[in-house]
Design a protein around this motif. Sequence first.
Motif, PDB file in Angstrom:
ATOM      1  N   ILE A  44      -6.530   5.265  10.963  1.00  9.04           N
ATOM      2  CA  ILE A  44      -5.453   4.322  11.289  1.00  9.04           C
ATOM      3  C   ILE A  44      -5.171   3.453  10.069  1.00  9.04           C
ATOM      4  O   ILE A  44      -6.075   3.117   9.305  1.00  9.04           O
ATOM      5  CB  ILE A  44      -5.767   3.434  12.519  1.00  9.04           C
ATOM      6  CG1 ILE A  44      -7.046   2.605  12.311  1.00  9.04           C
ATOM      7  CG2 ILE A  44      -5.857   4.273  13.776  1.00  9.04           C
ATOM      8  CD1 ILE A  44      -7.234   1.516  13.363  1.00  9.04           C
ATOM      9  N   ASP A  45      -3.911   3.107   9.899  1.00  7.87           N
ATOM     10  CA  ASP A  45      -3.511   2.302   8.750  1.00  7.87           C
ATOM     11  C   ASP A  45      -2.127   1.723   9.030  1.00  7.87           C
ATOM     12  O   ASP A  45      -1.402   2.222   9.891  1.00  7.87           O
ATOM     13  CB  ASP A  45      -3.471   3.173   7.484  1.00  7.87           C
ATOM     14  CG  ASP A  45      -3.632   2.357   6.211  1.00  7.87           C
ATOM     15  OD1 ASP A  45      -4.731   2.356   5.638  1.00  7.87           O
ATOM     16  OD2 ASP A  45      -2.655   1.698   5.797  1.00  7.87           O
ATOM     17  N   LEU A  46      -1.780   0.680   8.284  1.00  6.05           N
ATOM     18  CA  LEU A  46      -0.431   0.124   8.396  1.00  6.05           C
ATOM     19  C   LEU A  46       0.581   0.901   7.561  1.00  6.05           C
ATOM     20  O   LEU A  46       1.768   0.900   7.865  1.00  6.05           O
ATOM     21  CB  LEU A  46      -0.421  -1.334   7.902  1.00  6.05           C
ATOM     22  CG  LEU A  46      -1.116  -2.385   8.748  1.00  6.05           C
ATOM     23  CD1 LEU A  46      -1.019  -3.746   8.046  1.00  6.05           C
ATOM     24  CD2 LEU A  46      -0.497  -2.469  10.135  1.00  6.05           C
TER      25      LEU A  46
ATOM     26  N   CYS B 201      -7.606   3.449   6.753  1.00  9.52           N
ATOM     27  CA  CYS B 201      -8.083   4.668   6.060  1.00  9.52           C
ATOM     28  C   CYS B 201      -7.452   4.867   4.693  1.00  9.52           C
ATOM     29  O   CYS B 201      -7.985   5.625   3.878  1.00  9.52           O
ATOM     30  CB  CYS B 201      -7.822   5.894   6.925  1.00  9.52           C
ATOM     31  SG  CYS B 201      -6.065   6.205   7.259  1.00  9.52           S
ATOM     32  N   GLY B 202      -6.315   4.186   4.423  1.00 12.45           N
ATOM     33  CA  GLY B 202      -5.635   4.469   3.164  1.00 12.45           C
ATOM     34  C   GLY B 202      -5.332   5.953   3.074  1.00 12.45           C
ATOM     35  O   GLY B 202      -4.901   6.584   4.051  1.00 12.45           O
TER      36      GLY B 202
ATOM     37  N   HIS C  95      -9.543   9.149   1.891  1.00 17.37           N
ATOM     38  CA  HIS C  95     -10.509   9.788   0.976  1.00 17.37           C
ATOM     39  C   HIS C  95     -11.960   9.607   1.387  1.00 17.37           C
ATOM     40  O   HIS C  95     -12.798  10.412   1.005  1.00 17.37           O
ATOM     41  CB  HIS C  95     -10.299   9.256  -0.453  1.00 17.37           C
ATOM     42  CG  HIS C  95     -10.389   7.766  -0.532  1.00 17.37           C
ATOM     43  ND1 HIS C  95     -11.252   7.108  -1.350  1.00 17.37           N
ATOM     44  CD2 HIS C  95      -9.732   6.799   0.159  1.00 17.37           C
ATOM     45  CE1 HIS C  95     -11.110   5.804  -1.184  1.00 17.37           C
ATOM     46  NE2 HIS C  95     -10.196   5.601  -0.277  1.00 17.37           N
ATOM     47  N   LEU C  96     -12.270   8.568   2.184  1.00 17.39           N
ATOM     48  CA  LEU C  96     -13.672   8.351   2.558  1.00 17.39           C
ATOM     49  C   LEU C  96     -14.155   9.412   3.542  1.00 17.39           C
ATOM     50  O   LEU C  96     -15.339   9.731   3.576  1.00 17.39           O
ATOM     51  CB  LEU C  96     -13.852   6.954   3.164  1.00 17.39           C
ATOM     52  CG  LEU C  96     -13.529   5.776   2.247  1.00 17.39           C
ATOM     53  CD1 LEU C  96     -13.660   4.470   3.013  1.00 17.39           C
ATOM     54  CD2 LEU C  96     -14.437   5.768   1.017  1.00 17.39           C
TER      55      LEU C  96
ATOM     56  N   VAL D  90     -14.211  -0.196   6.240  1.00 21.50           N
ATOM     57  CA  VAL D  90     -14.509  -0.837   4.951  1.00 21.50           C
ATOM     58  C   VAL D  90     -13.238  -0.816   4.099  1.00 21.50           C
ATOM     59  O   VAL D  90     -12.354   0.019   4.298  1.00 21.50           O
ATOM     60  CB  VAL D  90     -15.642  -0.116   4.183  1.00 21.50           C
ATOM     61  CG1 VAL D  90     -16.966  -0.198   4.930  1.00 21.50           C
ATOM     62  CG2 VAL D  90     -15.274   1.318   3.883  1.00 21.50           C
ATOM     63  N   GLY D  91     -13.175  -1.759   3.193  1.00 19.66           N
ATOM     64  CA  GLY D  91     -12.036  -1.790   2.263  1.00 19.66           C
ATOM     65  C   GLY D  91     -10.748  -2.227   2.927  1.00 19.66           C
ATOM     66  O   GLY D  91      -9.672  -2.040   2.353  1.00 19.66           O
TER      67      GLY D  91
ATOM     68  N   TYR E 124     -18.767   0.308  -3.133  1.00 22.33           N
ATOM     69  CA  TYR E 124     -19.298   0.623  -1.804  1.00 22.33           C
ATOM     70  C   TYR E 124     -19.200   2.102  -1.452  1.00 22.33           C
ATOM     71  O   TYR E 124     -19.765   2.535  -0.450  1.00 22.33           O
ATOM     72  CB  TYR E 124     -18.610  -0.227  -0.718  1.00 22.33           C
ATOM     73  CG  TYR E 124     -17.102  -0.077  -0.655  1.00 22.33           C
ATOM     74  CD1 TYR E 124     -16.264  -1.006  -1.273  1.00 22.33           C
ATOM     75  CD2 TYR E 124     -16.512   0.977   0.046  1.00 22.33           C
ATOM     76  CE1 TYR E 124     -14.889  -0.878  -1.214  1.00 22.33           C
ATOM     77  CE2 TYR E 124     -15.142   1.116   0.107  1.00 22.33           C
ATOM     78  CZ  TYR E 124     -14.331   0.183  -0.523  1.00 22.33           C
ATOM     79  OH  TYR E 124     -12.969   0.322  -0.458  1.00 22.33           O
TER      80      TYR E 124
ATOM     81  N   PHE F 216      -5.294  -2.836  13.081  1.00 23.15           N
ATOM     82  CA  PHE F 216      -6.625  -2.982  13.698  1.00 23.15           C
ATOM     83  C   PHE F 216      -6.781  -4.273  14.497  1.00 23.15           C
ATOM     84  O   PHE F 216      -7.749  -4.433  15.228  1.00 23.15           O
ATOM     85  CB  PHE F 216      -7.756  -2.827  12.674  1.00 23.15           C
ATOM     86  CG  PHE F 216      -7.669  -3.697  11.440  1.00 23.15           C
ATOM     87  CD1 PHE F 216      -7.705  -5.080  11.512  1.00 23.15           C
ATOM     88  CD2 PHE F 216      -7.602  -3.106  10.181  1.00 23.15           C
ATOM     89  CE1 PHE F 216      -7.644  -5.875  10.372  1.00 23.15           C
ATOM     90  CE2 PHE F 216      -7.538  -3.900   9.021  1.00 23.15           C
ATOM     91  CZ  PHE F 216      -7.560  -5.285   9.122  1.00 23.15           C
ATOM     92  N   HIS F 217      -5.825  -5.202  14.383  1.00 24.21           N
ATOM     93  CA  HIS F 217      -5.886  -6.394  15.233  1.00 24.21           C
ATOM     94  C   HIS F 217      -5.511  -6.075  16.680  1.00 24.21           C
ATOM     95  O   HIS F 217      -5.701  -6.918  17.565  1.00 24.21           O
ATOM     96  CB  HIS F 217      -4.931  -7.472  14.715  1.00 24.21           C
ATOM     97  CG  HIS F 217      -5.308  -8.023  13.364  1.00 24.21           C
ATOM     98  ND1 HIS F 217      -4.735  -7.591  12.188  1.00 24.21           N
ATOM     99  CD2 HIS F 217      -6.207  -8.960  13.002  1.00 24.21           C
ATOM    100  CE1 HIS F 217      -5.263  -8.262  11.163  1.00 24.21           C
ATOM    101  NE2 HIS F 217      -6.157  -9.082  11.631  1.00 24.21           N
TER     102      HIS F 217
ATOM    103  N   VAL G 252     -10.975   3.336   9.767  1.00 23.97           N
ATOM    104  CA  VAL G 252     -10.105   2.170   9.991  1.00 23.97           C
ATOM    105  C   VAL G 252      -9.565   1.686   8.645  1.00 23.97           C
ATOM    106  O   VAL G 252     -10.326   1.515   7.696  1.00 23.97           O
ATOM    107  CB  VAL G 252     -10.912   1.040  10.669  1.00 23.97           C
ATOM    108  CG1 VAL G 252     -10.040  -0.190  10.893  1.00 23.97           C
ATOM    109  CG2 VAL G 252     -11.524   1.534  11.975  1.00 23.97           C
TER     110      VAL G 252
ATOM    111  N   TRP H  85      -8.966   3.607  -7.395  1.00 22.33           N
ATOM    112  CA  TRP H  85     -10.062   3.091  -6.564  1.00 22.33           C
ATOM    113  C   TRP H  85     -11.411   3.416  -7.188  1.00 22.33           C
ATOM    114  O   TRP H  85     -12.328   2.604  -7.175  1.00 22.33           O
ATOM    115  CB  TRP H  85      -9.934   3.733  -5.177  1.00 22.33           C
ATOM    116  CG  TRP H  85     -11.014   3.395  -4.208  1.00 22.33           C
ATOM    117  CD1 TRP H  85     -11.081   2.277  -3.419  1.00 22.33           C
ATOM    118  CD2 TRP H  85     -12.162   4.179  -3.875  1.00 22.33           C
ATOM    119  NE1 TRP H  85     -12.202   2.326  -2.634  1.00 22.33           N
ATOM    120  CE2 TRP H  85     -12.872   3.482  -2.893  1.00 22.33           C
ATOM    121  CE3 TRP H  85     -12.649   5.413  -4.320  1.00 22.33           C
ATOM    122  CZ2 TRP H  85     -14.046   3.962  -2.338  1.00 22.33           C
ATOM    123  CZ3 TRP H  85     -13.824   5.891  -3.773  1.00 22.33           C
ATOM    124  CH2 TRP H  85     -14.514   5.182  -2.796  1.00 22.33           C
TER     125      TRP H  85
ATOM    126  N   TYR I 175       0.822  -1.222   0.000  1.00 20.45           N
ATOM    127  CA  TYR I 175       0.000   0.000   0.000  1.00 20.45           C
ATOM    128  C   TYR I 175       0.854   1.269   0.000  1.00 20.45           C
ATOM    129  O   TYR I 175       0.389   2.299  -0.494  1.00 20.45           O
ATOM    130  CB  TYR I 175      -1.019  -0.035   1.146  1.00 20.45           C
ATOM    131  CG  TYR I 175      -2.176  -0.928   0.758  1.00 20.45           C
ATOM    132  CD1 TYR I 175      -3.080  -0.540  -0.226  1.00 20.45           C
ATOM    133  CD2 TYR I 175      -2.333  -2.183   1.321  1.00 20.45           C
ATOM    134  CE1 TYR I 175      -4.123  -1.368  -0.627  1.00 20.45           C
ATOM    135  CE2 TYR I 175      -3.373  -3.019   0.922  1.00 20.45           C
ATOM    136  CZ  TYR I 175      -4.260  -2.597  -0.047  1.00 20.45           C
ATOM    137  OH  TYR I 175      -5.283  -3.417  -0.458  1.00 20.45           O
TER     138      TYR I 175
END
Length: 228
Positions: free
Chosen positions: A80-82, A62-63, A66-67, A121-122, A39, A104-105, A60, A33, A22
């Motif tokens: 949050i994101d990796l 979030c990439g 953009h959402l 989502v996603g 969705y 998120f784990h 969550v 995307w 990513y």
Amino acid sequence: MHGDSGPAGAQPEENEAIELYYDDFAPHYVPGWRSLEHYGPLVADFLLRTVTPECRVLDVGCGPGHLTRNLAPDVSVTGIDLSPRMLEVASAARPGGRYEQHDFHDPLPGSWERFDVVVAVGCLEFCRDLTATLRNLAAACAPGARLLVGVVEDRAVRAPGRSRRAFSDDGLPGVDMHCYDATAQLDAVTAAGLSPWSYRFVPAWRHDEYSYVVQYGLWELRKDPPGQ
Ligand SMILES: C[S@@+](CC[C@H](N)C(=O)[O-])C[C@H]1O[C@@H](n2cnc3c(N)ncnc32)[C@H](O)[C@@H]1O
């Protein structure tokens, strides 16, 4: 409960592979995307109905953010994101937002605010333990919070519980996409102490590499105030 018994513990190599994948996507993720997603309008509708002035939103996985980046300025957005590069893009697009590298784990830090609206989502494509992940989100919510959660549901699989399929032999070899049947999803929601408000089985995004449409169990959930 059917099958949802996988470990929530850290999988450093898998997380690193996802992070690198990513990171590479980050600069051009949004235009790509748009051609894949189904969705997006469902997320926009959910946010329109749930976000109120000054509320606290958690995005969550979030990439590039953009959402939720275009929510009103008085709304507090945390993503949050990796992927650090995804977080950089998100932060540049919404400088007032808070963007943190977090898996998120893992439970969200107790020092963070509690959230009123959560979008996941996603990203749960990579969720190895749905129960643990939903518990983490529930714990991060304020009473009365509303959540939109998209879980990959593969109805072609006959075995009950959870299943896996390749996410991308081209881009992420060896990393699975995790699918949960509707019963396993409901079990996880219930175990997390969340109330199901609605469930829909929806087309989520087109998987170009394997030429099929990934489908979600799309849940609206609530964290009930104590005593309800
Ligand atoms: C396909 S992008 C989705 C971005 C946005 N949520 C959307 O729906 O367009 C998936 C994102 O999930 C992130 N992700 C994957 N596994 C994650 C994990 N365990 N914890 C947090 N983020 C994760 C990836 O780094 C990536 O940025």
